[in-house]
Design a protein around this motif. Structure first.
Motif, PDB file in Angstrom:
ATOM      1  N   VAL A  23     -26.692  90.338  14.090  1.00  0.00           N
ATOM      2  CA  VAL A  23     -27.504  91.272  14.394  1.00  0.00           C
ATOM      3  C   VAL A  23     -27.321  91.751  15.730  1.00  0.00           C
ATOM      4  N   LEU A  24     -26.432  91.539  16.297  1.00  0.00           N
ATOM      5  CA  LEU A  24     -26.248  92.126  17.716  1.00  0.00           C
ATOM      6  C   LEU A  24     -26.555  93.654  17.944  1.00  0.00           C
ATOM      7  N   PRO A  25     -25.727  94.263  17.135  1.00  0.00           N
ATOM      8  CA  PRO A  25     -25.833  95.931  17.021  1.00  0.00           C
ATOM      9  C   PRO A  25     -27.421  96.034  16.846  1.00  0.00           C
ATOM     10  N   GLU A  26     -27.740  95.777  15.761  1.00  0.00           N
ATOM     11  CA  GLU A  26     -29.148  96.251  15.553  1.00  0.00           C
ATOM     12  C   GLU A  26     -30.137  95.765  16.404  1.00  0.00           C
ATOM     13  N   SER A  27     -29.938  94.492  17.169  1.00  0.00           N
ATOM     14  CA  SER A  27     -31.045  94.055  18.083  1.00  0.00           C
ATOM     15  C   SER A  27     -31.063  95.023  19.430  1.00  0.00           C
ATOM     16  N   VAL A  28     -29.666  95.598  19.854  1.00  0.00           N
ATOM     17  CA  VAL A  28     -29.655  96.366  20.758  1.00  0.00           C
ATOM     18  C   VAL A  28     -30.615  97.845  20.512  1.00  0.00           C
ATOM     19  N   ASP A  29     -30.165  98.215  19.229  1.00  0.00           N
ATOM     20  CA  ASP A  29     -30.747  99.452  18.671  1.00  0.00           C
ATOM     21  C   ASP A  29     -32.337  99.448  18.656  1.00  0.00           C
ATOM     22  N   PHE A  30     -32.738  98.230  18.410  1.00  0.00           N
ATOM     23  CA  PHE A  30     -34.191  97.979  18.207  1.00  0.00           C
ATOM     24  C   PHE A  30     -34.810  98.117  19.588  1.00  0.00           C
ATOM     25  N   LEU A  31     -34.274  97.271  20.491  1.00  0.00           N
ATOM     26  CA  LEU A  31     -34.625  97.376  22.068  1.00  0.00           C
ATOM     27  C   LEU A  31     -34.796  98.741  22.454  1.00  0.00           C
ATOM     28  N   LYS A  32     -33.822  99.581  22.036  1.00  0.00           N
ATOM     29  CA  LYS A  32     -33.883 100.933  22.824  1.00  0.00           C
ATOM     30  C   LYS A  32     -34.813 101.807  22.097  1.00  0.00           C
ATOM     31  N   LYS A  33     -35.083 101.422  20.926  1.00  0.00           N
ATOM     32  CA  LYS A  33     -36.330 102.195  20.201  1.00  0.00           C
ATOM     33  C   LYS A  33     -37.507 101.828  20.871  1.00  0.00           C
ATOM     34  N   ILE A  34     -37.778 100.523  20.737  1.00  0.00           N
ATOM     35  CA  ILE A  34     -39.303 100.169  21.155  1.00  0.00           C
ATOM     36  C   ILE A  34     -39.251 100.546  22.786  1.00  0.00           C
ATOM     37  N   LEU A  35     -38.477 100.611  23.536  1.00  0.00           N
ATOM     38  CA  LEU A  35     -38.652 100.929  24.802  1.00  0.00           C
ATOM     39  C   LEU A  35     -38.644 102.501  25.029  1.00  0.00           C
ATOM     40  N   GLN A  36     -38.047 103.092  24.073  1.00  0.00           N
ATOM     41  CA  GLN A  36     -38.367 104.551  24.150  1.00  0.00           C
ATOM     42  C   GLN A  36     -39.865 104.753  23.743  1.00  0.00           C
ATOM     43  N   ALA A  37     -40.346 104.150  22.634  1.00  0.00           N
ATOM     44  CA  ALA A  37     -41.915 104.299  22.550  1.00  0.00           C
ATOM     45  C   ALA A  37     -42.682 104.039  23.703  1.00  0.00           C
ATOM     46  N   ALA A  86     -30.107  87.057  25.507  1.00  0.00           N
ATOM     47  CA  ALA A  86     -31.579  86.964  25.426  1.00  0.00           C
ATOM     48  C   ALA A  86     -32.059  87.817  24.292  1.00  0.00           C
ATOM     49  N   LEU A  87     -31.787  89.141  24.410  1.00  0.00           N
ATOM     50  CA  LEU A  87     -32.285  90.050  23.652  1.00  0.00           C
ATOM     51  C   LEU A  87     -31.753  89.615  22.094  1.00  0.00           C
ATOM     52  N   SER A  88     -30.611  89.379  22.034  1.00  0.00           N
ATOM     53  CA  SER A  88     -30.148  89.411  20.438  1.00  0.00           C
ATOM     54  C   SER A  88     -30.543  88.032  19.772  1.00  0.00           C
ATOM     55  N   THR A  89     -30.674  86.959  20.926  1.00  0.00           N
ATOM     56  CA  THR A  89     -31.424  85.793  20.248  1.00  0.00           C
ATOM     57  C   THR A  89     -32.765  85.753  19.978  1.00  0.00           C
ATOM     58  N   GLY A  90     -33.457  86.441  20.545  1.00  0.00           N
ATOM     59  CA  GLY A  90     -34.642  86.652  20.556  1.00  0.00           C
ATOM     60  C   GLY A  90     -35.088  87.333  19.374  1.00  0.00           C
ATOM     61  N   TYR A  91     -34.430  88.552  18.992  1.00  0.00           N
ATOM     62  CA  TYR A  91     -34.337  89.418  18.189  1.00  0.00           C
ATOM     63  C   TYR A  91     -34.209  88.650  16.654  1.00  0.00           C
ATOM     64  N   LYS A  92     -33.176  87.694  16.586  1.00  0.00           N
ATOM     65  CA  LYS A  92     -32.805  87.269  15.448  1.00  0.00           C
ATOM     66  C   LYS A  92     -33.665  85.976  15.040  1.00  0.00           C
ATOM     67  N   ALA A  93     -34.165  85.235  16.239  1.00  0.00           N
ATOM     68  CA  ALA A  93     -35.462  84.143  15.833  1.00  0.00           C
ATOM     69  C   ALA A  93     -36.647  84.818  15.216  1.00  0.00           C
ATOM     70  N   ALA A  94     -37.041  86.044  15.969  1.00  0.00           N
ATOM     71  CA  ALA A  94     -38.335  86.786  15.276  1.00  0.00           C
ATOM     72  C   ALA A  94     -37.847  87.487  13.982  1.00  0.00           C
ATOM     73  N   SER A  95     -36.987  87.676  13.700  1.00  0.00           N
ATOM     74  CA  SER A  95     -36.606  88.116  12.272  1.00  0.00           C
ATOM     75  C   SER A  95     -36.686  87.116  11.185  1.00  0.00           C
ATOM     76  N   LEU A  96     -36.378  85.832  11.636  1.00  0.00           N
ATOM     77  CA  LEU A  96     -36.778  84.750  10.797  1.00  0.00           C
ATOM     78  C   LEU A  96     -37.904  84.170  10.966  1.00  0.00           C
ATOM     79  N   ALA A  97     -38.625  84.089  11.847  1.00  0.00           N
ATOM     80  CA  ALA A  97     -39.789  83.210  12.327  1.00  0.00           C
ATOM     81  C   ALA A  97     -41.213  84.023  11.414  1.00  0.00           C
TER      82      ALA A  97
END
Lengths: 402, 417
Positions: free
Chosen positions: B84-98, B406-417
């Motif tokens: 999920v590393l690539p998509e977690s970085v994309d996710f962060l960029k997207k939400i920050l942009q918002a 931090a960002l990639s593990t946080g992203y993955k855990a919350a994708s599962l949680a």
């Protein structure tokens, strides 16, 4: 200064990470306040060995407690600053500090004829005189006194109970008693529907104003009187509710941390924010709320610093959201007024500048009303934005079914 | 009150986990004792800094190195999140942009950022205000300091530039006196620059220097680079305004905390979370938990006066950080994780290493929690996840991997949680 072993240990937990300086609203707008770390923690460490005198700049600390909230190591930075303030040599009579520390006396005086009192204290020449003589800024927003006190309002109110009611104690605080009794009335009405009778003993002021005005002797006098009342009224299993976050924080923390009054710890689990208490009765409350209340539109929520510092979340906000209101938390930081801090001539400008964040955040969206638990925050918000403000309890009471 | 997801901790890993959770419409609560360390960071995001085969040399492609790393060290946190590393970085960029915050860069390329010392550091994602857009065209560098501001010295910055990849050109130090007699701090300086009259004055002084050096053309001049310490306001407005007014290349260079770029990043994440309805318990601490049928059912949360209340949730994400954030406690002869009392993997080291800032890093930073492929630290318990710097087998200082992990593990855990 009486600094306990525990506080000294906590002091030594300071990592020097600077996160408190980073977040201090005063340091940001005024370089005369070098920041909570330097004046509180660093200086105290040095003073333990050298006996160095406190720096008078510590008077610029507004006791918003943001530093304590952001500290990852549990250092009571703000508390240490208040203790340091108390150690400063006093200049002159300090009439202004006496007035602010004893605001319940002021409340009683104003309530001889509140309308006239409000009018007179709003007159520019009177304000100029107040500025020149006691140092209360002419431009600062003065809280208006209500037509009636909470005590008088309650006299004409008889709740009807269908069964024998349970009892709770309530500490309204000076602002609710003299400036906005509607908040206390709202709580009493909501609790009546939940079958609670509200007992309001003759409490003294909580003493928070006297802490930030460096009159800790007054604080002790209030704390001791309030303790006697608590011992008399608080029965096992009974809750003591607060609608003002600063009063709650003072009872729960400051009496112990600033005055060293351990006696209060035995009551601390009984002391609750009113919203928190209502949240425990959420299901029952849901049955009492009517959907028509949902017509109130586009509310902003301002989280008071002292509520944030209490570590119990934002129960008022949770309730209002739960019952379907369109309410957005602002996340714009301290309002700047910090009780009587922003009313003082030399600090009024600081308060205005800190409040600009909140003003901008409110202006950015088309909010119609701002909700907050803190009375003085609402004075500042009204002053900065001209929008109406309300306490979550007032909105909840409005939504009650007849 | 019951939540879907409770996140414990509000550093990068906790905030990204909460952001991913709210983006999945999960009712989310963040419980935090103190603010996370994110506002103290430079505002840049490191993924991986050095070459695995040559640890003294910068890595050109962080993702490539991470792919190699997970083969060699399958226990490294990156090994659990490579998918999920690539998509977690994309996710962060997207939400920050918002929230009006931008990050330039991607996971396949490291970039050089100038620091307040005039050195270069390597990182993967950087705010636009730190990007030198056309380095090869630069002929003149003006470094702007402020009188009584002790975190940026223009002369030192310019002198150190000789060891960087920037072209050798004319270097002009400029110290602006804003008339503040006290020591100036980054926070106050940033506040001052947000005032129009102060910003105008700063622009006038710089324009004066440009004119005196015969460099004011009236048109955009990419051959001039004006360097500020990273104090250009709490959003990108000031950076945009000053760039427009000066009509030259402008950058801000990160230095010591208080870090304005770190505060911006933190603020943008929190503002996203607030908009999406996440709730916060500030200044409160998780001190215990209840376990029922192999699931954590609630946590005990202590307020500022030591009263505890139970908070129930479907899933719990532990993002309490490492030693600095309080996620790990070092006792005299052992390490512990104070919330769930989870087993901590230790890395022994001698007390006094020859060099504190050794490039191999201090071994103790590798200590932490061991997790399974779905970031669960407790065998048999399926709804507890651990993320960020509390995880073992990663040394953020030596690897330059802190915020990336931090960002990639946080992203993955919350994708599962």
């Amino acid at each position: 200064m009486n600094i306990t072993k525990q506080q000294m240990d906590a002091l030594n937990n300071c990592l020097k990470c600077s996160i408190c300086v980073d977040s201090c609203p005063v340091t940001r707008v005024d370089p005369r306040f070098p920041g909570p770390k330097q004046l509180g923690v660093d200086r105290l460490r040095i003073a333990q060995e050298t006996g160095e005198q406190p720096n008078p700049a510590v008077n610029y600390c507004s006791n918003c407690k943001t530093c304590e909230t952001v500290c990852p190591s549990g250092v009571l930075v703000g508390t240490l600053n208040q203790l340091t303030k108390g150690d400063l040599p006093r200049k002159g009579l300090g009439l202004r500090e006496i007035i602010f520390s004893n605001n319940s006396i002021l409340g009683k005086l104003m309530h001889i004829w509140p309308q006239a009192g409000n009018l007179i204290t709003a007159l520019p020449p009177v304000r100029k005189i107040m500025e020149k003589t006691v140092g209360i800024a002419a431009q600062a927003p003065m809280p208006a006194y209500s037509k009636t006190t909470l005590r008088k309002s309650l006299k004409g109110y008889q709740p009807v109970f269908t069964q024998t009611p349970k009892e709770v104690l309530y500490f309204p605080g000076c602002f609710t008693q003299y400036n906005k009794p509607e908040v206390g009335m709202a709580l009493v009405k909501i609790l009546a529907k939940l079958n609670y009778k509200v007992i309001i003993p003759e409490f003294k002021c909580c003493g928070q104003p006297s802490i930030s005005n460096a009159r800790l002797k007054d604080t002790r006098r209030f704390a001791e009187a309030n303790l006697r009342i608590l011992k008399q009224y608080l029965k096992p299993g009974m809750a003591l509710l607060f609608s003002c976050p600063s009063c709650l924080l003072t009872f729960k923390e400051e009496y112990k941390n600033i005055l060293g009054m351990e006696e209060y710890t035995e009551f601390s689990s009984a002391m609750l924010d009113a919203g928190e208490f209502l949240l425990k009765h959420e299901k029952q409350l849901a049955g009492l709320i009517s959907a028509s209340g949902k017509n109130i539109l586009k509310l902003a929520y301002h989280e008071p610093c002292h509520l944030r510092a209490s570590g119990l979340g934002t129960p008022g906000l949770s309730l209002l959201k739960q019952f379907g209101l369109d309410i957005t938390p602002l996340e714009a930081g301290c309002c700047g007024l910090s009780g009587s801090y922003g009313l003082k001539t030399e600090k009024h400008g600081i308060a205005e500048e800190i409040g600009m964040n909140l003003k901008k955040a409110i202006a950015a969206s088309n909010y119609r009303e701002v909700v907050t638990e803190c009375g003085m925050c609402s004075v500042q918000i009204k002053h900065l934005t001209k929008l109406p403000t309300s306490h979550p309890l007032e909105l909840l009471a409005m939504m009650l079914k007849e | 009150m019951k939540y879907d997801v409770v996140v414990i901790g509000s550093g990068m890993s906790g905030l990204v986990a909460a952001a991913k959770a709210v983006s999945r419409k999960r009712n989310t609560l963040i419980i935090t004792k103190g603010q996370g360390m994110l506002p103290l960071t430079s505002g840049c995001i490191d993924l991986w800094g050095y070459q695995l085969d040559n640890p003294k040399v910068f890595a050109a492609n962080p993702f490539e190195e991470i792919r190699k790393l997970v083969l060699r060290n399958p226990k490294h946190p990156y090994a659990k999140v490579l998918d999920v590393l690539p998509e977690s970085v994309d996710f962060l960029k997207k939400i920050l942009q918002a929230s009006g915050y931008f990050l330039i860069g991607n996971i396949y390329e490291n970039r050089k950022v100038l620091t307040a010392l005039g050195t270069e550091r390597i990182t993967a994602l950087i705010p636009p205000s730190m990007v030198v857009k056309e380095p090869e065209k630069i002929r003149t560098i003006i470094a702007v300091g402020f009188k009584n501001y002790l975190d940026f010295f223009p002369e030192m910055f310019l002198d150190n530039l000789k060891n960087t990849s920037l072209p050798k050109g004319v270097k002009v130090p400029l110290t602006i006196d804003l008339g503040i007699p006290e020591a100036l701090r980054s926070n106050h300086l940033s506040y001052l620059l947000e005032r129009k009259e102060v910003l105008d004055r700063v622009a006038d002084e710089i324009n004066g220097t440009l004119t005196a050096s015969g460099l004011k053309t009236g048109n955009y001049d990419e051959s001039v680079l004006v360097v500020f310490p990273a104090v250009l306001g709490r959003d990108f407005d000031i950076y945009n305004k000053i760039t427009k007014t000066l009509a030259v290349q402008v950058i801000e260079v990160p230095g010591l905390p208080p870090s304005i770029p770190g505060q911006r990043l933190n603020k943008a994440l929190i503002s996203y979370l607030r908009k999406k309805g996440a709730e916060f318990y500030h200044n409160s601490e998780v001190t215990g938990y209840t376990i029922e049928n192999g699931r954590i059912s609630s946590v005990a949360v202590k307020d500022s006066s030591n009263n505890t209340r139970q908070i129930e949730a479907e899933s719990f994400i532990l993002a309490t950080g490492s030693f600095m954030g309080g996620g790990l406690l070092a006792k005299k002869d052992s390490l512990c994780e104070p919330v769930f009392k989870l087993p901590v993997v230790e890395y022994k080291q001698q007390d006094h290493e020859a060099c504190f800032l050794t490039i191999e890093g201090m071994p103790f930073l590798n200590a932490g929690l061991e997790v399974d492929g779905e970031l669960r630290p407790l065998k048999g318990v399926n709804n507890l996840y651990a993320v960020g710097s509390i995880l073992a087998h990663s040394n953020y200082a030596a690897e330059k991997s802190g915020l990336g992990v931090a960002l990639s593990t946080g992203y993955k855990a919350a994708s599962l949680a």
